[in-house]
Design a protein around this motif. Structure first.
Motif, PDB file in Angstrom:
ATOM      1  N   ARG A  98       2.966 -16.750 -72.102  1.00 24.04           N
ATOM      2  CA  ARG A  98       3.720 -15.501 -71.927  1.00 24.04           C
ATOM      3  C   ARG A  98       5.196 -15.701 -72.218  1.00 24.04           C
ATOM      4  NH1 ARG A  98       1.469 -11.796 -68.095  1.00 24.04           N
ATOM      5  NH2 ARG A  98      -0.753 -11.660 -68.560  1.00 24.04           N
ATOM      6  N   LEU A  99       5.771 -16.788 -71.697  1.00 22.52           N
ATOM      7  CA  LEU A  99       7.195 -17.033 -71.909  1.00 22.52           C
ATOM      8  C   LEU A  99       7.496 -17.375 -73.359  1.00 22.52           C
ATOM      9  CD1 LEU A  99       8.089 -18.955 -68.628  1.00 22.52           C
ATOM     10  CD2 LEU A  99       8.564 -16.557 -69.202  1.00 22.52           C
ATOM     11  N   THR A 100       6.593 -18.077 -74.003  1.00 23.07           N
ATOM     12  CA  THR A 100       6.770 -18.399 -75.427  1.00 23.07           C
ATOM     13  C   THR A 100       6.770 -17.128 -76.259  1.00 23.07           C
ATOM     14  OG1 THR A 100       5.822 -20.593 -75.155  1.00 23.07           O
ATOM     15  CG2 THR A 100       5.799 -19.665 -77.380  1.00 23.07           C
ATOM     16  N   ALA A 101       5.838 -16.247 -75.984  1.00 31.23           N
ATOM     17  CA  ALA A 101       5.747 -14.992 -76.742  1.00 31.23           C
ATOM     18  C   ALA A 101       6.955 -14.092 -76.497  1.00 31.23           C
ATOM     19  CB  ALA A 101       4.462 -14.258 -76.375  1.00 31.23           C
ATOM     20  N   ALA A 102       7.420 -14.034 -75.272  1.00 32.20           N
ATOM     21  CA  ALA A 102       8.498 -13.108 -74.926  1.00 32.20           C
ATOM     22  C   ALA A 102       9.886 -13.631 -75.252  1.00 32.20           C
ATOM     23  CB  ALA A 102       8.426 -12.771 -73.437  1.00 32.20           C
ATOM     24  N   LEU A 103      10.092 -14.954 -75.130  1.00 27.54           N
ATOM     25  CA  LEU A 103      11.450 -15.484 -75.191  1.00 27.54           C
ATOM     26  C   LEU A 103      11.678 -16.538 -76.263  1.00 27.54           C
ATOM     27  CD1 LEU A 103      11.984 -15.670 -71.334  1.00 27.54           C
ATOM     28  CD2 LEU A 103      12.853 -13.935 -72.921  1.00 27.54           C
ATOM     29  N   ASP A 104      10.661 -16.911 -77.019  1.00 31.11           N
ATOM     30  CA  ASP A 104      10.780 -17.878 -78.107  1.00 31.11           C
ATOM     31  C   ASP A 104      11.652 -19.077 -77.711  1.00 31.11           C
ATOM     32  OD1 ASP A 104      10.292 -18.895 -80.657  1.00 31.11           O
ATOM     33  OD2 ASP A 104      12.068 -17.906 -81.495  1.00 31.11           O
ATOM     34  N   PRO A 105      11.260 -19.805 -76.669  1.00 29.53           N
ATOM     35  CA  PRO A 105      12.119 -20.874 -76.158  1.00 29.53           C
ATOM     36  C   PRO A 105      12.208 -22.080 -77.086  1.00 29.53           C
ATOM     37  CG  PRO A 105      10.017 -20.895 -75.014  1.00 29.53           C
ATOM     38  CD  PRO A 105      10.011 -19.691 -75.910  1.00 29.53           C
ATOM     39  N   SER A 106      13.365 -22.744 -77.047  1.00 19.10           N
ATOM     40  CA  SER A 106      13.528 -24.012 -77.759  1.00 19.10           C
ATOM     41  C   SER A 106      13.079 -25.165 -76.869  1.00 19.10           C
ATOM     42  CB  SER A 106      14.980 -24.193 -78.199  1.00 19.10           C
ATOM     43  OG  SER A 106      15.866 -23.971 -77.122  1.00 19.10           O
ATOM     44  N   HIS A 107      12.985 -24.914 -75.586  1.00 20.68           N
ATOM     45  CA  HIS A 107      12.450 -25.887 -74.618  1.00 20.68           C
ATOM     46  C   HIS A 107      11.787 -25.101 -73.492  1.00 20.68           C
ATOM     47  CE1 HIS A 107      12.113 -29.326 -71.934  1.00 20.68           C
ATOM     48  NE2 HIS A 107      12.540 -28.526 -70.979  1.00 20.68           N
ATOM     49  N   LEU A 108      10.620 -25.574 -73.062  1.00 24.48           N
ATOM     50  CA  LEU A 108       9.913 -24.927 -71.961  1.00 24.48           C
ATOM     51  C   LEU A 108       9.084 -25.955 -71.213  1.00 24.48           C
ATOM     52  CD1 LEU A 108       8.930 -22.416 -70.390  1.00 24.48           C
ATOM     53  CD2 LEU A 108       7.164 -22.150 -72.143  1.00 24.48           C
ATOM     54  N   THR A 109       9.277 -26.004 -69.913  1.00 23.29           N
ATOM     55  CA  THR A 109       8.454 -26.836 -69.045  1.00 23.29           C
ATOM     56  C   THR A 109       7.969 -25.961 -67.898  1.00 23.29           C
ATOM     57  OG1 THR A 109       9.795 -28.790 -69.526  1.00 23.29           O
ATOM     58  CG2 THR A 109       8.360 -28.909 -67.606  1.00 23.29           C
ATOM     59  N   VAL A 110       6.655 -25.940 -67.704  1.00 23.21           N
ATOM     60  CA  VAL A 110       6.064 -25.223 -66.577  1.00 23.21           C
ATOM     61  C   VAL A 110       5.392 -26.268 -65.697  1.00 23.21           C
ATOM     62  CG1 VAL A 110       4.413 -23.474 -65.839  1.00 23.21           C
ATOM     63  CG2 VAL A 110       5.663 -23.176 -68.003  1.00 23.21           C
ATOM     64  N   THR A 111       5.789 -26.317 -64.431  1.00 24.66           N
ATOM     65  CA  THR A 111       5.255 -27.292 -63.493  1.00 24.66           C
ATOM     66  C   THR A 111       4.537 -26.584 -62.358  1.00 24.66           C
ATOM     67  OG1 THR A 111       7.124 -28.747 -63.983  1.00 24.66           O
ATOM     68  CG2 THR A 111       5.849 -29.248 -62.006  1.00 24.66           C
ATOM     69  N   ASN A 112       3.304 -27.004 -62.104  1.00 26.87           N
ATOM     70  CA  ASN A 112       2.544 -26.468 -60.984  1.00 26.87           C
ATOM     71  C   ASN A 112       2.937 -27.254 -59.731  1.00 26.87           C
ATOM     72  OD1 ASN A 112       0.646 -25.760 -59.048  1.00 26.87           O
ATOM     73  ND2 ASN A 112      -1.032 -25.668 -60.495  1.00 26.87           N
ATOM     74  N   ASP A 113       3.621 -26.587 -58.809  1.00 26.75           N
ATOM     75  CA  ASP A 113       4.091 -27.206 -57.572  1.00 26.75           C
ATOM     76  C   ASP A 113       3.188 -26.869 -56.383  1.00 26.75           C
ATOM     77  OD1 ASP A 113       6.439 -28.163 -58.889  1.00 26.75           O
ATOM     78  OD2 ASP A 113       7.383 -26.203 -58.612  1.00 26.75           O
ATOM     79  N   SER A 114       2.053 -26.271 -56.638  1.00 31.24           N
ATOM     80  CA  SER A 114       1.196 -25.749 -55.570  1.00 31.24           C
ATOM     81  C   SER A 114       0.764 -26.814 -54.581  1.00 31.24           C
ATOM     82  CB  SER A 114      -0.029 -25.067 -56.173  1.00 31.24           C
ATOM     83  OG  SER A 114       0.362 -24.006 -57.012  1.00 31.24           O
ATOM     84  N   HIS A 115       0.549 -28.028 -55.052  1.00 28.25           N
ATOM     85  CA  HIS A 115       0.107 -29.093 -54.147  1.00 28.25           C
ATOM     86  C   HIS A 115       1.123 -29.371 -53.037  1.00 28.25           C
ATOM     87  CE1 HIS A 115       2.657 -31.200 -57.034  1.00 28.25           C
ATOM     88  NE2 HIS A 115       2.804 -32.141 -56.113  1.00 28.25           N
ATOM     89  N   GLN A 116       2.384 -29.062 -53.300  1.00 27.75           N
ATOM     90  CA  GLN A 116       3.430 -29.274 -52.297  1.00 27.75           C
ATOM     91  C   GLN A 116       3.413 -28.188 -51.225  1.00 27.75           C
ATOM     92  OE1 GLN A 116       6.990 -29.339 -54.641  1.00 27.75           O
ATOM     93  NE2 GLN A 116       6.575 -31.371 -55.477  1.00 27.75           N
ATOM     94  N   HIS A 117       2.635 -27.137 -51.454  1.00 28.11           N
ATOM     95  CA  HIS A 117       2.620 -25.991 -50.550  1.00 28.11           C
ATOM     96  C   HIS A 117       1.236 -25.721 -49.970  1.00 28.11           C
ATOM     97  CE1 HIS A 117       6.699 -25.036 -51.836  1.00 28.11           C
ATOM     98  NE2 HIS A 117       6.296 -25.392 -53.037  1.00 28.11           N
ATOM     99  N   ALA A 118       0.336 -26.669 -50.090  1.00 24.70           N
ATOM    100  CA  ALA A 118      -1.029 -26.496 -49.569  1.00 24.70           C
ATOM    101  C   ALA A 118      -0.967 -26.188 -48.075  1.00 24.70           C
ATOM    102  CB  ALA A 118      -1.855 -27.745 -49.825  1.00 24.70           C
ATOM    103  N   GLY A 119      -1.668 -25.143 -47.688  1.00 20.24           N
ATOM    104  CA  GLY A 119      -1.713 -24.746 -46.290  1.00 20.24           C
ATOM    105  C   GLY A 119      -0.546 -23.880 -45.846  1.00 20.24           C
ATOM    106  N   HIS A 120       0.428 -23.671 -46.720  1.00 17.52           N
ATOM    107  CA  HIS A 120       1.580 -22.835 -46.390  1.00 17.52           C
ATOM    108  C   HIS A 120       1.296 -21.386 -46.740  1.00 17.52           C
ATOM    109  CE1 HIS A 120       4.486 -26.488 -47.046  1.00 17.52           C
ATOM    110  NE2 HIS A 120       3.592 -26.703 -46.106  1.00 17.52           N
ATOM    111  N   MET A 121       2.167 -20.497 -46.299  1.00 19.52           N
ATOM    112  CA  MET A 121       2.043 -19.093 -46.649  1.00 19.52           C
ATOM    113  C   MET A 121       2.028 -18.953 -48.176  1.00 19.52           C
ATOM    114  SD  MET A 121       4.586 -15.962 -45.777  1.00 19.52           S
ATOM    115  CE  MET A 121       3.856 -15.392 -44.266  1.00 19.52           C
TER     116      MET A 121
END
Length: 96
Positions: A16-39
């Motif tokens: 989605r971000l590539t299509a919308a913003l044509d980035p020269s650099h993009l990193t997407v990190t899944n941080d969900s493991h740091q929030h397991a059991g949280h709201m």
């Protein structure tokens, strides 16, 4: 085309971000493991993400305007599947 029902959410965010913003650099990190059991943890392991994106579209834009562009590209996902999104958005030539 990416199947939005089965693709990992990080891949969908990147597409989605590539299509919308044509980035020269993009990193997407899944941080969900740091929030397991949280709201906001729905048990999928795909609820909390960090994005670092550099795009010419951000030139001359404020930090808030840059974040709005990212949020707009991901609006439906933010409403339904993403609980938290940390955004680092810069234009080419900005300090890292």
């Amino acid at each position: 085309m990416t199947d939005t029902t089965t693709a990992p959410l990080a891949d969908l965010i990147a597409a989605r971000l590539t299509a919308a913003l044509d980035p020269s650099h993009l990193t997407v990190t899944n941080d969900s493991h740091q929030h397991a059991g949280h709201m906001g943890d729905d048990g999928t392991g795909e609820t909390h993400f960090s994005v670092t994106i550099e795009s010419p579209r951000f030139a001359g834009q404020s930090r808030v305007a840059r974040q709005r562009l990212v949020n707009h590209a991901l609006a439906d996902l933010l409403a339904t599947r993403i609980h938290a999104l940390a955004i680092r958005a810069r234009a080419p030539g900005d300090a890292a």
